[in-house]
Design a protein around this motif. Structure first.
Motif, PDB file in Angstrom:
ATOM      1  N   LEU A   1     -15.622  18.738  57.511  1.00  0.00           N
ATOM      2  CA  LEU A   1     -15.014  19.363  58.687  1.00  0.00           C
ATOM      3  C   LEU A   1     -14.404  20.701  58.269  1.00  0.00           C
ATOM      4  CD1 LEU A   1     -14.222  19.160  61.663  1.00  0.00           C
ATOM      5  CD2 LEU A   1     -12.125  17.999  60.932  1.00  0.00           C
ATOM      6  N   THR A   2     -15.050  21.785  58.661  1.00  0.00           N
ATOM      7  CA  THR A   2     -14.568  23.123  58.345  1.00  0.00           C
ATOM      8  C   THR A   2     -14.651  24.002  59.587  1.00  0.00           C
ATOM      9  OG1 THR A   2     -16.758  23.977  57.722  1.00  0.00           O
ATOM     10  CG2 THR A   2     -15.465  22.889  55.990  1.00  0.00           C
ATOM     11  N   PHE A   3     -13.898  25.092  59.574  1.00  0.00           N
ATOM     12  CA  PHE A   3     -13.981  26.049  60.675  1.00  0.00           C
ATOM     13  C   PHE A   3     -15.401  26.608  60.796  1.00  0.00           C
ATOM     14  CE2 PHE A   3      -9.323  26.307  60.033  1.00  0.00           C
ATOM     15  CZ  PHE A   3      -8.910  26.169  61.351  1.00  0.00           C
ATOM     16  N   ARG A   4     -16.027  26.850  59.658  1.00  0.00           N
ATOM     17  CA  ARG A   4     -17.379  27.414  59.683  1.00  0.00           C
ATOM     18  C   ARG A   4     -18.369  26.446  60.325  1.00  0.00           C
ATOM     19  NH1 ARG A   4     -19.765  30.002  54.264  1.00  0.00           N
ATOM     20  NH2 ARG A   4     -18.069  31.437  54.802  1.00  0.00           N
ATOM     21  N   ALA A   5     -18.270  25.166  59.970  1.00  0.00           N
ATOM     22  CA  ALA A   5     -19.181  24.174  60.552  1.00  0.00           C
ATOM     23  C   ALA A   5     -18.964  24.053  62.053  1.00  0.00           C
ATOM     24  CB  ALA A   5     -18.973  22.817  59.876  1.00  0.00           C
ATOM     25  N   LEU A   6     -17.719  24.073  62.485  1.00  0.00           N
ATOM     26  CA  LEU A   6     -17.424  23.987  63.915  1.00  0.00           C
ATOM     27  C   LEU A   6     -17.935  25.218  64.657  1.00  0.00           C
ATOM     28  CD1 LEU A   6     -13.834  22.488  63.838  1.00  0.00           C
ATOM     29  CD2 LEU A   6     -15.885  21.380  64.727  1.00  0.00           C
TER      30      LEU A   6
ATOM     31  N   PHE B   1      -7.154  15.011  71.824  1.00  0.00           N
ATOM     32  CA  PHE B   1      -8.182  15.058  70.791  1.00  0.00           C
ATOM     33  C   PHE B   1      -8.183  16.401  70.090  1.00  0.00           C
ATOM     34  CE2 PHE B   1     -12.358  16.782  69.680  1.00  0.00           C
ATOM     35  CZ  PHE B   1     -12.629  15.986  68.570  1.00  0.00           C
ATOM     36  N   TYR B   2      -8.106  17.488  70.831  1.00  0.00           N
ATOM     37  CA  TYR B   2      -8.184  18.797  70.192  1.00  0.00           C
ATOM     38  C   TYR B   2      -6.930  19.102  69.372  1.00  0.00           C
ATOM     39  CZ  TYR B   2     -12.729  19.833  71.991  1.00  0.00           C
ATOM     40  OH  TYR B   2     -14.074  19.800  72.208  1.00  0.00           O
ATOM     41  N   ARG B   3      -5.800  18.484  69.704  1.00  0.00           N
ATOM     42  CA  ARG B   3      -4.638  18.584  68.815  1.00  0.00           C
ATOM     43  C   ARG B   3      -4.905  17.854  67.497  1.00  0.00           C
ATOM     44  NH1 ARG B   3      -1.355  18.585  73.623  1.00  0.00           N
ATOM     45  NH2 ARG B   3      -1.449  16.318  73.743  1.00  0.00           N
ATOM     46  N   LEU B   4      -5.521  16.681  67.581  1.00  0.00           N
ATOM     47  CA  LEU B   4      -5.877  15.955  66.359  1.00  0.00           C
ATOM     48  C   LEU B   4      -6.843  16.772  65.499  1.00  0.00           C
ATOM     49  CD1 LEU B   4      -6.480  12.302  67.669  1.00  0.00           C
ATOM     50  CD2 LEU B   4      -4.613  13.092  66.198  1.00  0.00           C
ATOM     51  N   LEU B   5      -7.793  17.413  66.166  1.00  0.00           N
ATOM     52  CA  LEU B   5      -8.766  18.227  65.441  1.00  0.00           C
ATOM     53  C   LEU B   5      -8.084  19.387  64.735  1.00  0.00           C
ATOM     54  CD1 LEU B   5     -11.623  19.034  64.678  1.00  0.00           C
ATOM     55  CD2 LEU B   5     -11.837  20.144  66.927  1.00  0.00           C
TER      56      LEU B   5
ATOM     57  N   ARG C   1      -6.123  21.921  59.719  1.00  0.00           N
ATOM     58  CA  ARG C   1      -5.014  22.515  58.957  1.00  0.00           C
ATOM     59  C   ARG C   1      -4.738  21.726  57.672  1.00  0.00           C
ATOM     60  NH1 ARG C   1       0.223  23.512  62.442  1.00  0.00           N
ATOM     61  NH2 ARG C   1       0.824  24.405  60.424  1.00  0.00           N
ATOM     62  N   ASN C   2      -4.985  20.412  57.715  1.00  0.00           N
ATOM     63  CA  ASN C   2      -4.638  19.554  56.572  1.00  0.00           C
ATOM     64  C   ASN C   2      -5.819  19.319  55.626  1.00  0.00           C
ATOM     65  OD1 ASN C   2      -2.041  19.255  57.583  1.00  0.00           O
ATOM     66  ND2 ASN C   2      -2.598  17.444  58.776  1.00  0.00           N
ATOM     67  N   ARG C   3      -6.947  19.957  55.889  1.00  0.00           N
ATOM     68  CA  ARG C   3      -8.107  19.740  55.041  1.00  0.00           C
ATOM     69  C   ARG C   3      -7.844  20.322  53.650  1.00  0.00           C
ATOM     70  NH1 ARG C   3      -8.814  24.633  57.142  1.00  0.00           N
ATOM     71  NH2 ARG C   3     -10.251  26.129  56.191  1.00  0.00           N
ATOM     72  N   PRO C   4      -8.550  19.813  52.628  1.00  0.00           N
ATOM     73  CA  PRO C   4      -8.361  20.354  51.266  1.00  0.00           C
ATOM     74  C   PRO C   4      -8.647  21.845  51.218  1.00  0.00           C
ATOM     75  CG  PRO C   4      -9.561  18.294  51.204  1.00  0.00           C
ATOM     76  CD  PRO C   4      -9.453  18.674  52.657  1.00  0.00           C
ATOM     77  N   ALA C   5      -7.943  22.561  50.378  1.00  0.00           N
ATOM     78  CA  ALA C   5      -8.050  24.022  50.336  1.00  0.00           C
ATOM     79  C   ALA C   5      -9.431  24.484  49.934  1.00  0.00           C
ATOM     80  CB  ALA C   5      -7.008  24.573  49.362  1.00  0.00           C
TER      81      ALA C   5
END
Length: 317
Positions: A140-145, A302-306, A311-315
């Motif tokens: 799950l990354t910004f780029r993939a989304l 849901f979009y808050r969870l997303l 934000r909490n994904r590994p750096a």
């Protein structure tokens, strides 16, 4: 064995739990009338959108284009019900209605049907073949989304399939299908190609403004809109289990979101018994809330969870 011969409804039977959630229902005359009513509302809103989109006033035209984009998206959600043969009491009308519902968003009905029913059968396994390109099992990354949000390459892939179908070279990439199903898919690709060719001819004849406002611009907006509708179904759920109570999400939503997504917000209920008419899924939501893991009150939740997950994904992801 042919894929389309391997598509009976797959039901999960927990040792103890929901009494109604996994129960099948047949389509009734009342259910059929509900779906016909939805088609009538869609037709009326498409007419309103078309009239507005052709206005000279830029704000009215913009509103019409947005409305058409929303209706392209809504039409695919109605098509989704046709895929499962849960809109009409007989099988034939599902294809007759389902084919045109998907054409504005370049979704070929029988191709979608085969792959989507495989998705139901193989959800939670590596064989899952959801029709639309975003893989919720990946990182799950910004780029993939962003790539999923702007999935315009899918339109080019459909165009390539149209050419293959017209030249007799189309093949199914996810298993074997019966010759009759292949003929259906090829025919529907050719019908879509004919519609696109008609739009090109209109443009060459000097009517490109109609094509631009009534199809091209709404299509460009509908691609990300449809992505946002589909995204919550399995994202941030457990992708390693075949238990629908853990690998799928339901969103209660409100009347507007339930209508717009054609009940796709109640996705656990749908996966639990996929041939149940969409308008009957709400009757099962209390059991879903009691037994399922991923149940949200609304799309905003849901979009808050997303956002929190991003934000909490590994750096280094």
């Amino acid at each position: 064995m042919a894929v389309d011969r391997l598509l009976p409804e797959v039901e999960y039977h927990p040792p103890a739990g929901p009494a109604v959630l996994f129960t099948r229902l047949k389509v009734t005359a009342a259910d059929e009338r509900v779906f016909l009513g939805k088609l009538a509302v869609l037709a009326a809103l498409v007419c309103v959108g078309a009239v507005l989109a052709l206005r000279r006033d830029v704000w009215a035209a913009g509103a019409g284009i947005v409305l058409l984009a929303a209706m392209f998206t809504h039409a695919v959600e109605l098509q989704h019900q046709c895929l499962h043969h849960s809109a009409f009491r007989r099988a034939l009308p599902h294809r007759l209605v389902g084919v045109p519902l998907g054409m504005p968003l370049l979704v070929v009905y029988s191709h979608y049907r085969v792959r989507h029913l495989q998705h139901h059968r193989y959800l939670g396994t590596p064989q899952d073949t959801e029709f639309f390109g975003f893989d919720t099992r990946g990182p799950l990354t910004f780029r993939a989304l962003l790539r999923g949000l702007l999935d315009y390459p899918r339109l080019g892939a459909v165009a390539a399939d149209v050419v293959r179908a017209a030249t007799g070279r189309w093949t199914y990439a996810f298993g074997q299908i019966a010759p009759a199903m292949r003929r259906r898919i090829v025919t529907e690709h050719i019908l879509l190609g004919a519609a696109v060719l008609g739009a090109v001819v209109l443009t060459v004849l000097g009517h490109g403004g109609y094509v631009l406002r009534l199809w091209m611009l709404p299509l460009l907006l509908a691609v990300p809109l449809h992505f946002l509708v589909e995204l919550p179904e399995h994202l941030l759920c457990d992708p390693e289990t075949t238990d629908v109570l853990r690998n799928t999400r339901s969103i209660k939503g409100n009347r507007l979101s339930t209508w717009f997504t054609n009940g796709n917000n109640l996705h656990i209920e749908h996966h639990a018994a996929m041939t149940v008419p969409i308008n009957r899924l709400g009757e099962r939501h209390e059991e879903t809330r009691a037994f399922a893991v991923h149940v949200e009150r609304g799309y905003a939740d849901f979009y808050r969870l997303l956002w929190q997950a991003l934000r909490n994904r590994p750096a280094d992801s």
